[in-house]
Design an enzyme around this catalytic site. Structure first.
Site, PDB file in Angstrom:
ATOM      1  N   GLY A   1       0.630  -1.425  -0.011  1.00 25.86           N
ATOM      2  CA  GLY A   1      -0.501  -0.302   0.083  1.00 25.86           C
ATOM      3  C   GLY A   1       1.171   1.101   0.073  1.00 25.86           C
ATOM      4  O   GLY A   1       1.365   1.829   0.920  1.00 25.86           O
TER       5      GLY A   1
ATOM      6  N   SER B   1      -1.181  -4.184  -6.860  1.00 24.80           N
ATOM      7  CA  SER B   1      -1.193  -5.310  -7.397  1.00 24.80           C
ATOM      8  C   SER B   1      -1.802  -6.449  -6.302  1.00 24.80           C
ATOM      9  O   SER B   1      -1.499  -6.624  -5.049  1.00 24.80           O
ATOM     10  CB  SER B   1       0.093  -6.109  -7.611  1.00 24.80           C
ATOM     11  OG  SER B   1       0.264  -4.894  -8.430  1.00 24.80           O
TER      12      SER B   1
ATOM     13  N   GLU C   1      13.744  -3.538  -5.323  1.00 26.10           N
ATOM     14  CA  GLU C   1      12.632  -3.365  -6.677  1.00 26.10           C
ATOM     15  C   GLU C   1      12.620  -3.657  -7.585  1.00 26.10           C
ATOM     16  O   GLU C   1      12.287  -4.271  -8.838  1.00 26.10           O
ATOM     17  CB  GLU C   1      11.684  -2.200  -6.378  1.00 26.10           C
ATOM     18  CG  GLU C   1      10.034  -3.658  -6.451  1.00 26.10           C
ATOM     19  CD  GLU C   1       8.648  -2.260  -6.355  1.00 26.10           C
ATOM     20  OE1 GLU C   1       8.916  -1.095  -5.273  1.00 26.10           O
ATOM     21  OE2 GLU C   1       8.080  -2.055  -7.120  1.00 26.10           O
TER      22      GLU C   1
ATOM     23  N   GLU D   1      10.779   8.416 -16.668  1.00 21.65           N
ATOM     24  CA  GLU D   1      11.563   9.607 -16.097  1.00 21.65           C
ATOM     25  C   GLU D   1      12.360   9.915 -14.964  1.00 21.65           C
ATOM     26  O   GLU D   1      13.460  10.819 -14.387  1.00 21.65           O
ATOM     27  CB  GLU D   1      10.068  10.745 -16.047  1.00 21.65           C
ATOM     28  CG  GLU D   1       9.758  10.508 -17.621  1.00 21.65           C
ATOM     29  CD  GLU D   1       9.312   9.126 -18.264  1.00 21.65           C
ATOM     30  OE1 GLU D   1       8.112   8.773 -17.418  1.00 21.65           O
ATOM     31  OE2 GLU D   1       9.159   9.290 -19.508  1.00 21.65           O
TER      32      GLU D   1
END
Lengths: 302, 374
Positions: free
Chosen positions: B129, B163, B246, B361
């Site tokens: 979250g 997800s 990650e 970006e």
């Protein structure tokens, strides 16, 4: 070991003067050629550290040709290693032999045989690449000075050498660009404050770092054809992107003879083609990959 | 002038070869449809439990927490094999990749004993979250608040793009726990078991109509102090460390590999196109492995991880472009042709590749800062 070699080499390249004499005195021209064959010894990674530094400094010397190519070929053939600059060529490809006019001798790969031609036994008609480095048309005399066995593929070895040089030049292009973006001011602030410029510099860094790690991995596996093909393909691909971004950030100043950027970009544009462009190596790798099944184990070599 | 340090190639340990062979044998016997972007869209709890039973989840966790004491590079091998095969790894992905390591670093003994063995068995899936309707790339602007309530907290706010929350057994929520705090200060991570009173999970359908994402509404959900992850107020540091793990894994390069594999089997790509992709994949894998080795050695190569993700996720769509150019098929999720189905998956999932885990970006901004360009 390779950090120390790189630091020593860098001092010599940055020092000016007779760079070749200084390299020879420091034993840096034949790193990677076994000591019992007359070389300075050390691993191929050590040789790569010196060669990468030469690429970074855009050093106009036949370093890759003398040790990495000719020196190792002569050692493997059991032939003596002469003093002085050397070069190497394939018997069926003598149109653009690097540094031939300056070489004490040429190691010529002729099938499974290595023929060594000493100066005086060949003619070199001057030619050059974009950076002005000699790429001469060679005509060999009737008899080599000496011959021995050869199992090496010169194009593969040359591709890995140029890939290493490219990574040095890529790093220099990145460093010059980062410095310029911090110094040059327009609209009252350094170029590096503009997000559009930051994004471009990051892309240059990405290409340079990915090519670098791939080439370092290939130097550890120089007999793996997939590794060498991937290394040269990525280094050559990165060269075009990096040169374009470096020039875009440098603006008009970068396209002058006075700014050092061109010493790097002219080499990037030359070396990316030599011993096979990214297109040539992709086709070569793709041919192998097409025949391989399944694809994944072929790609990762495990 | 700052500069990127050089990224050394990573070397897989000798045990990797046998491990890889075991995973391949398992995959050859397993029953699943390979799919592109399997780590987001391929959720199969039974498959996750089967991996857990073989010791391939929570691999790097210590044995006393149900883990297997393997190195991150051994985990790299298992993960790249699963992804290359397009296996349904989505259910456990977040728990295995980042919540496990994060709990190990920051969790209390009680939390580790409660969650880690279940994660390693493939019986505890997690959701993250972090993002909110008004906090995407600008994560530090999260508004979900944690208010003191006796010996615990009450969480109020909305998380989005969560997800797998509909399959998860718990969610790790980033919330502002110090009233009036701003930006990176005053943030805390909370572990919220699901389902829970005051937590509503609603689907956010993807543009393809599929259900992977959720909106998670926290309406005064109560969390005891015992489920605060790490130190209150230390949430930002914990989250950014998680993001380094990650960003640069094999999943940032291999999301569309199942499409490439099918195209190769079909002979659909000319040598030059196949070779261009093969060369790029080889190099990006070396870069990803280099970052994994650096993390393993205790370094935090944040800028390198960012650039690997930027280039890796772009590559994922280069595969799609090459198949479009040469295969002469149309993307169709309902096609009997697996290549047409995989192309459809790769096309519709593509926008997410360069967004999730930090947009390209944002990543290039991190790289530029790492170089001293700012």
């Amino acid at each position: 070991m390779d950090d120390l070699l790189a630091a020593t080499a860098d001092r010599i390249f940055a020092g000016g003067g007779d760079v070749w004499a200084a390299l020879t005195a420091a034993g840096l021209t034949t790193v990677g050629v076994p000591e019992d064959a007359g070389g300075s010894g050390g691993t191929l990674e050590d040789a790569a550290a010196v060669l990468r530094t030469a690429g970074y400094r855009a050093a106009a010397v036949p370093l890759a040709e003398t040790g990495w190519l000719a020196g190792r070929l002569l050692a493997e053939a059991g032939l003596p290693l002469p003093d002085g600059p050397l070069t190497a060529a394939a018997a069926d490809d003598l149109a653009r032999v690097p540094w031939a006019r300056d070489a004490r001798g040429i190691a010529v790969v002729n099938g499974d045989r290595l023929d060594y031609y000493e100066r005086g036994r060949f003619d070199a008609a001057p030619g050059a690449n974009l950076a002005g480095e000699p790429r001469d048309r060679v005509v060999l005399g009737p008899e080599p000075t000496a011959s021995g066995p050869c199992t090496a593929d010169l194009r593969t070895r040359g591709a890995l050498a140029r890939a290493v040089q490219l990574t040095g030049a890529l790093r220099r292009a990145l460093d010059l660009t980062v410095r310029y973006a911090g110094e040059r001011e327009q609209f009252g602030r350094p170029l590096g404050r503009f997000q559009a410029v930051q994004q471009a510099v990051a892309e240059l860094a990405g290409e340079a770092v990915v090519a670098d790690v791939a080439v370092r991995a290939a130097v550890r596996a120089p007999d793996d054809p997939v590794a060498v093909a991937a290394a040269k393909a990525n280094a050559s691909r990165a060269a075009g992107t990096a040169a374009a971004i470096a020039h875009q950030v440098h603006g008009a100043l970068g396209v002058t003879a006075e700014h050092p950027l061109h010493t790097v970009t002219l080499r990037l544009w030359s070396w990316r083609e030599e011993y096979g462009s990214e297109h040539a190596w992709a086709a070569e790798l793709g041919g192998r990959a097409t025949a391989a099944s399944p694809l994944w184990p072929f790609l990762i070599g495990a | 002038m700052a500069a990127l340090p050089e990224l050394e190639p990573g070397t897989l340990p000798p045990e990797a070869a046998a491990l890889r062979a075991e995973v391949r044998a398992f995959l050859a016997a397993a029953d699943f449809e390979p799919r592109a972007d399997c780590w987001l869209t391929g959720a199969d709890p039974a498959f996750s439990r089967a991996l857990g039973a073989r010791g391939w989840l929570g691999m790097t966790l210590p044995a006393r927490y149900g883990g297997h004491g393997r190195s991150p590079l051994e985990r790299f091998v298992v993960v790249e094999e699963l992804l290359a095969a397009g296996a349904p790894v989505g259910a456990h992905w977040i728990a295995d990749r980042q919540i496990g390591p994060s709990l190990l670093h920051h969790g209390s003994e009680e939390q580790k004993r409660r969650f880690l063995p279940a994660i390693a068995r493939g019986e505890c899936f997690f959701a993250i979250g972090m993002s909110e309707p008004d906090a995407g790339s600008d994560l530090a602007s999260v508004r979900t608040r944690a208010e003191r309530d006796g010996d615990g907290w009450r969480l109020t706010g909305t998380k989005v793009w969560t997800s797998g929350a509909h399959l998860a057994h718990a969610i790790c929520v980033l919330a502002r726990s110090e009233p009036g705090s701003e930006r990176h200060a005053g943030l805390t991570q909370f572990l919220v078991p699901l389902p829970a009173d005051g937590v509503t999970v609603r689907p956010i359908l993807s543009l393809s109509g599929d259900h992977h994402f959720n909106e998670v509404v926290l309406d005064g959900a109560r969390v005891p102090d015992a489920l605060v992850l790490g130190a209150p107020g230390n949430g930002w540091a914990q989250v950014t460390a998680e993001l380094a793990y990650e960003r640069s894994g094999p999943e940032r390069v291999l999301s569309t590999f199942p499409l490439l594999r099918l195209a190769h089997e079909r002979g659909a790509l000319p040598a030059a196109a196949l070779g261009r992709l093969a060369a790029r994949l080889w190099a990006l894998r070396q870069a990803s492995l280099g970052v994994a080795a650096a993390l393993d050695a205790g370094r935090t190569p944040a800028a390198e991880a960012a650039l690997v993700k930027d280039l890796g996720t772009r590559f994922e769509s280069e595969i799609t472009a090459a198949v479009r150019e040469h295969a002469g098929i149309e993307p169709d999720p309902g096609s009997p042709d697996p290549l047409a189905r995989a192309l459809a998956q790769a096309v519709v999932q593509a926008p997410g590749f360069t967004l999730r885990g930090g947009t390209s970006e944002i990543l290039r901004g991190i790289v530029a800062r790492g170089l001293g360009v700012r």
